[in-house]
Motif scaffolding. Structure first.
Motif, mmCIF file in Angstrom:
data_model
loop_
_atom_site.group_PDB
_atom_site.id
_atom_site.type_symbol
_atom_site.label_atom_id
_atom_site.label_comp_id
_atom_site.label_asym_id
_atom_site.label_seq_id
_atom_site.Cartn_x
_atom_site.Cartn_y
_atom_site.Cartn_z
ATOM 1 N N LEU A 343 0.874 -1.336 0.023
ATOM 2 C CA LEU A 343 0.019 -0.142 0.185
ATOM 3 C C LEU A 343 0.988 1.278 -0.023
ATOM 4 O O LEU A 343 0.629 2.312 -0.509
ATOM 5 C CB LEU A 343 -0.866 0.152 1.229
ATOM 6 C CG LEU A 343 -1.894 1.093 1.368
ATOM 7 C CD1 LEU A 343 -2.708 1.372 -0.122
ATOM 8 C CD2 LEU A 343 -2.750 0.903 2.551
ATOM 9 N N ALA A 346 2.146 1.743 -3.555
ATOM 10 C CA ALA A 346 1.263 2.304 -4.145
ATOM 11 C C ALA A 346 0.960 3.834 -4.124
ATOM 12 O O ALA A 346 1.010 4.559 -5.052
ATOM 13 C CB ALA A 346 -0.104 1.826 -3.856
ATOM 14 N N LEU A 347 0.989 4.277 -2.719
ATOM 15 C CA LEU A 347 0.843 5.732 -2.424
ATOM 16 C C LEU A 347 2.184 6.571 -3.002
ATOM 17 O O LEU A 347 1.992 7.510 -3.548
ATOM 18 C CB LEU A 347 0.683 5.996 -1.169
ATOM 19 C CG LEU A 347 -0.597 5.450 -0.230
ATOM 20 C CD1 LEU A 347 -0.465 5.636 1.003
ATOM 21 C CD2 LEU A 347 -1.870 6.276 -0.708
ATOM 22 N N CYS A 350 1.591 7.078 -6.684
ATOM 23 C CA CYS A 350 0.817 8.050 -6.922
ATOM 24 C C CYS A 350 1.658 9.390 -6.923
ATOM 25 O O CYS A 350 1.370 10.290 -7.644
ATOM 26 C CB CYS A 350 -0.234 8.079 -5.937
ATOM 27 S SG CYS A 350 -1.508 6.584 -6.272
ATOM 28 N N SER A 406 -2.833 1.137 -8.839
ATOM 29 C CA SER A 406 -4.367 0.840 -8.426
ATOM 30 C C SER A 406 -4.595 -0.571 -8.498
ATOM 31 O O SER A 406 -5.704 -0.959 -7.604
ATOM 32 C CB SER A 406 -5.103 1.262 -10.149
ATOM 33 O OG SER A 406 -4.713 0.731 -11.160
ATOM 34 N N ALA A 409 -3.977 -1.040 -4.817
ATOM 35 C CA ALA A 409 -4.904 -0.390 -4.034
ATOM 36 C C ALA A 409 -6.222 -1.165 -3.935
ATOM 37 O O ALA A 409 -6.841 -1.356 -2.898
ATOM 38 C CB ALA A 409 -5.159 0.931 -4.771
ATOM 39 N N ARG A 413 -7.984 -2.243 -0.219
ATOM 40 C CA ARG A 413 -8.974 -1.105 -0.654
ATOM 41 C C ARG A 413 -9.366 -0.473 0.723
ATOM 42 O O ARG A 413 -9.423 0.697 1.126
ATOM 43 C CB ARG A 413 -10.219 -1.376 -1.463
ATOM 44 C CG ARG A 413 -10.930 -0.335 -1.797
ATOM 45 C CD ARG A 413 -11.773 -0.548 -2.995
ATOM 46 N NE ARG A 413 -12.650 0.889 -3.445
ATOM 47 C CZ ARG A 413 -13.504 0.887 -4.381
ATOM 48 N NH1 ARG A 413 -13.599 -0.282 -5.229
ATOM 49 N NH2 ARG A 413 -13.791 1.889 -4.846
ATOM 50 N N LEU A 416 -6.693 1.417 2.558
ATOM 51 C CA LEU A 416 -6.368 2.707 1.699
ATOM 52 C C LEU A 416 -7.325 3.622 2.170
ATOM 53 O O LEU A 416 -7.113 4.779 2.238
ATOM 54 C CB LEU A 416 -6.484 2.155 0.332
ATOM 55 C CG LEU A 416 -6.323 3.681 -0.799
ATOM 56 C CD1 LEU A 416 -5.075 4.445 -0.501
ATOM 57 C CD2 LEU A 416 -6.452 3.159 -2.118
ATOM 58 N N CYS A 446 -11.799 9.973 -5.347
ATOM 59 C CA CYS A 446 -10.793 8.839 -5.219
ATOM 60 C C CYS A 446 -11.658 7.416 -5.149
ATOM 61 O O CYS A 446 -11.134 6.467 -6.102
ATOM 62 C CB CYS A 446 -9.972 8.875 -4.084
ATOM 63 S SG CYS A 446 -8.937 10.393 -3.865
ATOM 64 N N LEU A 450 -11.452 4.718 -8.623
ATOM 65 C CA LEU A 450 -11.067 3.389 -8.135
ATOM 66 C C LEU A 450 -12.089 2.280 -8.462
ATOM 67 O O LEU A 450 -11.481 1.109 -9.180
ATOM 68 C CB LEU A 450 -10.758 3.017 -6.577
ATOM 69 C CG LEU A 450 -9.658 1.949 -6.245
ATOM 70 C CD1 LEU A 450 -8.640 1.633 -7.134
ATOM 71 C CD2 LEU A 450 -9.350 1.926 -4.733
ATOM 72 N N SER A 466 -4.770 7.955 -9.823
ATOM 73 C CA SER A 466 -3.399 8.189 -9.136
ATOM 74 C C SER A 466 -3.319 9.741 -9.159
ATOM 75 O O SER A 466 -2.453 10.046 -7.911
ATOM 76 C CB SER A 466 -2.167 7.510 -9.952
ATOM 77 O OG SER A 466 -2.083 8.107 -11.218
ATOM 78 N N VAL A 469 -5.576 10.624 -5.943
ATOM 79 C CA VAL A 469 -4.899 10.424 -4.548
ATOM 80 C C VAL A 469 -3.955 11.263 -4.225
ATOM 81 O O VAL A 469 -3.754 11.854 -3.085
ATOM 82 C CB VAL A 469 -4.577 8.846 -4.664
ATOM 83 C CG1 VAL A 469 -3.518 8.704 -3.540
ATOM 84 C CG2 VAL A 469 -5.846 7.984 -4.614
#
Length: 582
Positions: A343, A346-347, A350, A406, A409, A413, A416, A446, A450, A466, A469
């Motif tokens: 996670l 993923a951030l 972004c 994504s 994410a 989910r 997140l 967001c 998603l 992305s 976010v």
């Protein structure tokens, strides 16, 4: 907390050796050598090192380290990339080494006693590292590994630090033991001995590039290069005395294990792009306050102010998004190592796509806002524009990264959602209802985006998600720190623009209506036309003075440019020139 490393860096940048980023007339080779020398000085001053990475060093010192890396990138992206190339290669070694390998190699990586190169990308495979063609074959007769490039298209490409000076390459390859392909592994490969390439290794230049010129990049090929078995990183891979391969990591997971180091790699171009935007906006603001046109300073013209405000909003949003992300990364570091946190990955992705993508626009806009002088190399913006163009590809193509982020994410989910709710909670409950409403709407968007990824698969929705976010993280952090009227106005202008960017998606999903968009457009127009003081904006941008080298950042910019202007050399003489042109 005092940014001690940033303070040390700005003191260093004020020294004569850093006075001119690339001295006039200096060859590219000499510029590369100068840049490496500067990287070594910065490292030896304690400003950068792999031991400062999150998950290795004290977490409280990580933000200062990352900010210092960002300002290095604003000073010269080539210098940042020399350091990053070494550090991400060093991390590949440190993350995958056995205990014995770690003891041997960690000190030389931290001190840059040997300069490392990160050799993963290939000409044919590109961003799809699952398809790397480079192979390492175990040879039991002498317990060695034979590293080979099967086809020219499998050559390692864009390998920073490799062309002239790199000592060691961390090579991503496929390991073959007996008749079995054991999947992706890292090898530590010495490139040079006493400055000369080792047998079975050839390096050619990957030049010319459009920017980041002094990060000497090479194309590496291996021709049955024989390595000791200890070149194989041994934290989770081992070949026993009988020639049998062992690993606690299942074969289908080894590729993901190899790519864990990319989590940090993407933070560096993100922070560099954020600081480059702030520097460009600071230069433009100072120029706009000094340059007079049609009877008043540029900053006095409403449309000019609006365009500069938009650029500065992106620059400050990049700063706040990265600060928000680092806070959450530090908060999560105790639970698991950052490289294993999907996670967080993923951030960070972004943030990388948002900051580097916006940098392309901000640097182009500020270059134009400075007119023809903005294109002059001495005025810094145009070189940054060329250098940061590659940032959308460096560390992974932004579009592909959006697909990957994504997918991660969607797997996590609920977690997140909780993290984003936490990030915007104080902003939504704050005292400014206009900003709070915009942040609330962005948070809903967001989720909508998603869901579009979930139903339609990775694609355009991944890119939009992305960005949303990234923008939401920026707004959540910025909203709780915009104390001054100028900062609050700039925040509202930026937030309204974010909502309008995703407006059609919100209308289609029913989370926005026409009145929401009309209010956002009116707010953006109102804040865009407001007065904007140069001192207020420069205080918000907060750029160290040592980084501002541009003549146009000073009231006497015309005199400064004339002092720098070269007198043409009449090398041939008038008669010889006439003959040559005849």
């Amino acid at each position: 907390m005092t940014d001690e490393r940033v303070a040390t860096l700005t003191t260093l940048l004020a020294e004569p050796d850093f006075a001119e980023i690339r001295p006039e007339g200096q060859s590219l080779y000499d510029y590369s050598v100068t840049t490496l020398r500067r990287a070594l000085r910065i490292n030896r001053a304690g400003i950068t090192a792999n031991s400062l990475w999150l998950g290795r060093g004290e977490p409280s010192g990580f933000p200062d380290f990352l900010r210092a890396m960002g300002w290095i990138g604003a000073y010269d992206a080539s210098l940042l990339n020399v350091l990053v190339s070494h550090q991400i290669a060093g991390d590949a070694c440190l993350s995958h080494a056995s205990a014995g390998q770690l003891e041997r190699y960690a000190p030389q990586i931290d001190t840059m006693e040997q300069v490392y190169c990160f050799a993963s990308s290939e000409l044919h495979a590109g961003s799809d590292l699952t398809r790397v063609g480079t192979t390492a074959t175990y040879r039991h007769a002498d317990r060695s590994l034979v590293l080979h490039t099967p086809d020219p298209a499998d050559s390692k490409v864009w390998i920073g630090n490799s062309l002239y000076t790199g000592d060691v390459a961390m090579v991503l390859c496929r390991l073959r033991v007996g008749d079995r392909d054991e999947g992706h592994h890292w090898l530590r490969v010495p490139l040079r001995t006493a400055g000369r390439l080792n047998r079975g290794i050839s390096v050619r230049g990957a030049e010319p590039k459009g920017g980041v010129e002094a990060n000497q990049t090479g194309i590496i090929r291996f021709d049955h290069c024989v390595l000791p078995l200890d070149a194989l990183m041994g934290r989770w891979a081992h070949i026993d005395e009988e020639g049998v391969y062992h690993s606690p990591v299942r074969r289908y997971r080894r590729f993901d294990e190899c790519l864990a180091t990319f989590t940090h790699e993407r933070l560096f171009p993100s922070m560099g792009a954020a600081m480059a935007q702030r520097l460009a906006c600071a230069i433009t603001t100072r120029f706009a306050a000094a340059k007079r046109t049609f009877g008043s300073p540029l900053l006095g013209h409403a449309h000019y102010r609006q365009r500069l405000r938009t650029a500065a909003g992106r620059a400050l949003a990049a700063h706040h998004a990265l600060e928000a992300l680092v806070e959450r990364a530090i908060g999560r570091a105790g639970a698991r190592h950052p490289a294993e946190d999907r996670l967080l990955h993923a951030l960070i992705t972004c943030a990388k796509t948002g900051s580097t993508g916006d940098a392309r626009v901000t640097l182009a806009d500020t270059r134009e806002l400075c007119g023809g002088l903005g294109y002059h190399r001495l005025n810094q913006i145009s070189p940054m524009q060329h250098d940061y163009e590659i940032a959308v590809t460096f560390g992974g193509d932004n579009t592909v990264l959006g697909y990957q982020a994504s997918r991660f994410a969607l797997r996590e989910r609920a977690e997140l959602a909780g993290l984003l709710d936490e990030a915007v909670g104080d902003a939504v409950d704050g005292s400014d209802p206009e900003t709070g409403a915009l942040v609330t709407a962005m948070r809903r968007l967001c989720e909508v985006l998603l869901t579009e990824v979930e139903t339609g698969g990775p694609g355009a929705a991944s890119t939009a998600w992305s960005r949303a976010v990234y923008q939401t993280l920026a707004l959540g952090h910025w909203s709780t720190r915009a104390a001054e009227p100028a900062g609050r106005g700039l925040l509202r202008h930026y937030a309204a623009g974010c909502l309008l960017e995703h407006g059609v998606t919100g209308l289609r999903a029913g989370v926005l209506d026409q009145d929401d968009l009309l209010r956002a457009d009116g707010l953006r127009t109102r804040e865009g036309a407001a007065e904007l003081g140069a001192e207020d904006l420069l205080a918000l941008l907060d750029v160290p003075e040592a980084l501002v080298r541009a003549p146009i950042a000073h009231g006497d910019f015309a005199d400064r440019h004339l002092r720098h202007a070269a007198t043409p050399r009449d090398a041939l003489g008038a008669e010889a020139l006439a003959t040559a042109l005849a």
